[in-house]
Motif scaffolding. Structure first.
Motif, mmCIF file in Angstrom:
data_model
loop_
_atom_site.group_PDB
_atom_site.id
_atom_site.type_symbol
_atom_site.label_atom_id
_atom_site.label_comp_id
_atom_site.label_asym_id
_atom_site.label_seq_id
_atom_site.Cartn_x
_atom_site.Cartn_y
_atom_site.Cartn_z
ATOM 1 N N UNK A 329 0.807 -1.229 0.000
ATOM 2 C CA UNK A 329 0.000 0.000 0.000
ATOM 3 C C UNK A 329 0.845 1.286 0.000
ATOM 4 N N UNK A 547 -9.294 4.067 -3.913
ATOM 5 C CA UNK A 547 -8.250 3.117 -3.530
ATOM 6 C C UNK A 547 -8.591 2.492 -2.182
ATOM 7 N N UNK A 548 -8.038 1.336 -1.940
ATOM 8 C CA UNK A 548 -8.170 0.683 -0.631
ATOM 9 C C UNK A 548 -7.785 1.682 0.466
ATOM 10 N N UNK A 549 -8.535 1.674 1.567
ATOM 11 C CA UNK A 549 -8.245 2.658 2.623
ATOM 12 C C UNK A 549 -6.810 2.607 3.146
ATOM 13 N N UNK A 550 -6.135 1.527 2.933
ATOM 14 C CA UNK A 550 -4.755 1.459 3.416
ATOM 15 C C UNK A 550 -3.784 2.278 2.562
ATOM 16 N N UNK A 551 -4.216 2.690 1.379
ATOM 17 C CA UNK A 551 -3.337 3.508 0.536
ATOM 18 C C UNK A 551 -3.430 4.945 1.030
ATOM 19 N N UNK A 552 -2.481 5.337 1.868
ATOM 20 C CA UNK A 552 -2.667 6.605 2.574
ATOM 21 C C UNK A 552 -2.673 7.801 1.645
ATOM 22 N N UNK A 555 -6.246 8.552 0.369
ATOM 23 C CA UNK A 555 -7.354 8.649 1.321
ATOM 24 C C UNK A 555 -8.195 9.880 0.989
#
Lengths: 657, 657
Positions: A329, A547-552, A555
């Motif tokens: 990520x 994007x997946x929430x882990x991709x800071x 966000x």
């Protein structure tokens, strides 16, 4: 091999390039541009004939190796590979149309290669000129087999296009010699190259020559990788003992994907181009050897890349340092490295996985990388290139900050390390290979990509032609028309793109259900006759991608995508401070084609909002007052087309509320 | 000087440190910690007696210079300055309370300095030991005058605390010698140091000794800086001609704030610590010389820093490369450099600007930097330090990515380049100097900072004591009580902090309007008598701070601030993926003191929301579906107190909708 479990893998077959002719509004110009402009330009570059560009010296290095010129070797240790990629491109170009003038140039340089080849078969200009006694002393760092691999790929392409064997024979002699140096027998080196490439090239050489020893040599290189005792340690000890060539800076072996045996690798690590070249070879071996264990290893690695380490553009490798994958990520947009070659390598790997697994998900990634992370690497005129493809650019900052030193605001004419320009050229000229696949056993033709083209294939030994017409990627309609002498029963498997929410298939003008949909492919099994026409309609809406929430870094942001094309905002269309633009969650975008813009592209227009910036004189850097927002028009262009006007800001990810 | 326009600047006067005693819940422990723990620890460090820490060699270098030990010089070229900062800290500590044991240590090392001093007055261990014939050959890179400056500052502090002249005399002899080397006369060098410091130190030496030549030397150094022909070019030519010491990598002269004469500099450029040390000296000269032109230059530079280049924590210098200022609004949080020393230097400069301009805006920045960007540099136990103070930390990424190599997730015990730890120690021990100022001509006492303390001053030659009691920074109440022999008329000017929206002043328990409010200071002019009590009440609400829309890293984000304290989220309190937490624009936060947490801090608690993260198995990195959001508790701690528990994520800026 104990860990290899045989099973009934039946991979699809690639349709040879000479059987596919591209006639497409989007691609034909690009293809012609590569053949008519890029190929001659790159030839000039290889000959140091481009004013203002960094010298390449590639041809001169081979003249030196052949003893036909005087002087010093110049360039990277892997300079030979540039000629390999150029010759491969020429081979692909000649598949489309023979060209005596170009062929003459190529034949001459192939003769030069023959003269530069040592009597034992060895062919490498760096070592021949610079360190003739030091062959195979630094596999880790000096790209000797890597260069061999690119020349092998070229030889195969040139042979397949022209039928001329000279180059193929040169490279088979070299491969034969390599096979004496490396292997498990006493006195042989149990080694492999720091930069994978020869592995996939040897599979091609095997397929072209029928000589199975090349396949076995490829497998040897792949399986030895990362085993203990570690070859890179061993060769370093030998170098130290001989007080010979000093190795480069020591790196962790994951940089080389040599930190453990490949079958045990579960995560994509290290230099991203090296990684996908290795994974491509692993997929080749899985296919040729019916090796389910190897396929499993490929699938684990694939999931790690596409689920945790791939940009929305299909770019991979998020760190400029070591041009590498980092941690899951970690996908910064302004410091994305996303080397053009890595996206190209992802296309190679995706195609191989697709042939093995017959699953649309691989074609989706292949298409995504092709229309975005690959194509952004070349300017619309084909004369300048991005090595690094960021998803956000702030020129003042990128030009100033040392931690963004790899980010260029404008494409460059050529590079000291010129791997990307010829790589993109060979991909575009070989694009015909990626559109269709055959599944002969099942009497099946797969259509993976929607690109206007004609493909020749056979059913029961009888020729069939399928013509595809489409305005893709700007429009989701494609028409496939068959031309065949006599009716024949076979299956057309057409990809329903992953980005499409609704697709309609008509056969002979009548809406039709597929016989079945398997892994994202609609199967149409018929007794087809001449003139049969299949119309495909893929709803091509503007999508807001999250994007997946882990991709800071992403966000609270969205990217705009329509069909396979990812869009971006440029300063010239939207003003500066692009990060200040906010889209509402239900923002509507209108897509329309602008013929005069950027060589003709579809653009997206909509409404966003942005802060009312306080006057400079008010002066506060921080405030406790929320900013007033005003509505602003927002215009997005295809990401691949950015930086073809004036330099300015660019962003793919846009704030969303 | 033609460009100097005299005008009636009447700067405030610093109250000598010995007249201020801090008795404060927040600061007394820190002060005691520095004196009882940090000072001995740093002494051990200077003597290489800390297991596991990088050796300093500072004392040993002086022994070598004095001919009392055998061996090689070790350490940075500016290692001497560490002893300067330590001795200055000791001086400040002794102002508070004499300590025979510590004084004995200091006297012994001062004697060592005397023995290391050359007969001509020169005192620098690096050149004396390592390159005795190369003095003054590389002012640009070798910090010779910088080291002199720190020792001068120390000598002044030690003299003011103890009345002992030995150290002061040593440094005056050195300054006298420097004055023979540098100047405009034939045979003198028209040069200056690459790292400003001696300039502000010479002003202090002038003030302590009364010798005006030191002031003139300071002015010479400041005014020569950046003039043409450029001194750094000239000395480089001389080095080349003499084939002497090779200069370090050439840098642009803005790195040294030497790209143009200082009066012409409009923007803060280059190495941020050097910048604020220079600007402090410029402010000193403006004050001492009544130099309005110099003040104007300072004000332009100030505005550039605080309006375009300062983090919300008061940190400055956003690039690790060259530890420098970059372009306006380039304030990345995860790659913030924000060296502790730079925030300290900003405090120095802010205090000088405050004394010159008597404007709260300087005190606001001084206080902001002190409670945030400075204090974050030292652990709660005083034993470990941050050199770099990022505003966001993602441990996996920071530990992996080369472009974040300067970011540390945990404070370190000491540094090879150990400038920050002794710098923070000298600031904390001299904190008493920053709380009050006198304006003798106007019979006025300024209170700038709210810190429990007693200050002695005089009105008409009669002693007055003001006692301040407060729970600041956790509570916005402060009580000032006067103790004086006979009633006397004077003005108390109390700062109404810029962060405060509503303040109430009571005198003798009765709510009172100030006579007037000037530049953010409430003026209370009275005939004060013994026992008079002024109660100040500053509304201390939790504020959501927004950055200027041009600060791209903070777009759509807020920082939490209460009083002067900026807050942050840590992973231990809020879980990982802090970037996923979103606050609504009207989020309410409750502030309460947690005695057991982090040595006792006020924390903020409220409600935010975050995405429902899809299970890992769903696997998509990108989706067109918005994520469901759930409410989550949010807990923020003071930024300065982060990284005192387990390593983890941290962020100051929080997404806001």
């Amino acid at each position: 091999m104990s860990q290899t479990e045989k099973m009934g893998l039946k991979p699809l077959q690639t349709i040879p390039l000479r059987q596919v002719a591209i006639q497409d509004d989007f691609w034909s110009d690009r293809l012609r541009n590569v053949i008519e402009t890029v190929v001659p330009y790159q030839w000039d570059a290889l000959n140091d004939a481009i004013p203002g560009a960094e010298p390449s010296h590639t041809i001169e290095n081979f003249r030196l190796a052949a003893g036909e010129s005087e002087g010093e070797y110049y360039g990277m240790v892997f300079q030979d590979s540039d000629l390999g990629k150029w010759l491969e491109t020429v081979g692909f170009a000649l598949s489309k149309e023979r060209n005596p003038e170009l062929e003459k140039l190529a034949d001459e340089v192939i003769e030069l290669l023959g003269r530069a080849q040592r009597p034992d078969g060895y062919l490498n200009s760096y070592y021949t000129v610079k360190e003739p006694d030091a062959r195979w002393t630094n596999l880790r760092d000096y790209h000797e087999l890597y260069c061999a691999g690119h020349l092998m790929e070229a030889a195969v392409a040139y042979y397949e296009a022209t039928g001329k064997r000279e180059f193929l024979d040169i490279m088979c002699r070299y491969a034969d010699y390599i096979g004496t140096v490396f292997g498990s027998n006493p006195g042989q080196k149990k080694g492999y190259d720091g930069h994978p490439e020869v592995e996939l090239a040897l599979v091609k050489l095997y397929q072209a020559s029928g000589n199975r020893s090349y396949l076995e040599l490829s497998q040897f290189f792949v399986e030895e990788r990362g085993r203990q005792p570690h070859f890179f340690d061993e060769e370093e000890k030998e170098r130290d003992a001989a007080q010979g060539q000093i190795g480069r800076k020591k790196r962790r072996y994951d940089y080389f994907q040599a930190h453990m045996p490949v079958r045990e690798q579960k995560t994509a690590e290290g230099h991203s181009v090296r990684a996908v070249y290795l994974y491509s070879a692993m997929a080749d071996l899985a296919a040729v050897n019916q090796d389910a264990g190897m396929l499993e290893a490929c699938k684990e690695l694939w999931n790690d890349v596409v689920q945790r380490k791939m940009y929305v553009t299909g770019g991979i490798g998020s760190s400029a340092f070591e041009e590498r994958f980092t941690v899951p990520y970690d996908l910064p947009n302004d410091r994305a490295y996303t080397e053009t070659c890595a996206a190209i390598g992802l296309v190679f790997w995706a195609q191989r996985m697709l042939q093995l697994e017959k699953d649309r998900k691989y074609a989706d990634v292949m298409e995504l990388a092709l229309y975005n992370g690959v194509l952004s690497g070349i300017s619309l005129d084909g004369k300048s290139y991005f090595y690094v493809n960021p998803l956000e650019v702030w020129p003042d900052t990128a030009n100033f900050r040392n931690d963004m030193h790899s980010v260029k605001v404008k494409r460059q004419p050529w590079f000291g390390c010129a791997c990307c320009p010829p790589n993109i050229a060979r991909l575009i000229t070989s694009l015909g290979q990626y559109i269709y696949s055959a599944n002969d056993e099942e009497r099946e033709l797969y259509t993976h990509l929607y690109i206007g083209s004609k493909v020749q294939f056979e059913v029961d030994g009888k020729p069939v032609q399928l013509s595809q017409e489409t305005d893709y990627p700007w429009d989701g309609q494609a028409a496939l028309q068959l031309s065949l002498e006599m009716p024949a029963e076979f299956t057309l498997s057409v990809r329903l793109p992953g980005w499409c929410r609704k697709s309609v298939i008509k056969v002979g003008g009548v809406e039709t259900e597929a016989d079945r949909i398997e892994n994202g492919y609609a199967k149409l099994k018929r007794t087809w006759k001449d003139g049969d026409r299949i119309e495909l309609s893929f709803d091509m809406h503007v999508e807001m991608v999250r994007a997946h929430p882990n991709v800071r870094e992403n966000a609270g942001k969205v990217a705009l995508q329509r069909g396979p094309v990812v869009f971006c905002l440029e300063e010239i269309d939207n003003g500066s401070n692009l990060q200040d633009i906010v889209l509402s969650g239900d923002a509507q975008f209108d897509a329309h084609y602008e013929e005069q813009l950027l060589g003709g592209v579809t653009v997206l227009t909509g409404i966003g909002s942005r802060s009312v910036v306080p006057p400079e004189s008010s002066g506060s850097l921080y405030t406790t007052q929320p900013f007033d927002m005003v509505s602003v028009p927002v215009k997005a262009i295809p990401y691949f087309a950015w930086s073809n006007r004036v330099p300015g800001e660019m962003t793919v990810w846009i704030r969303s509320r």
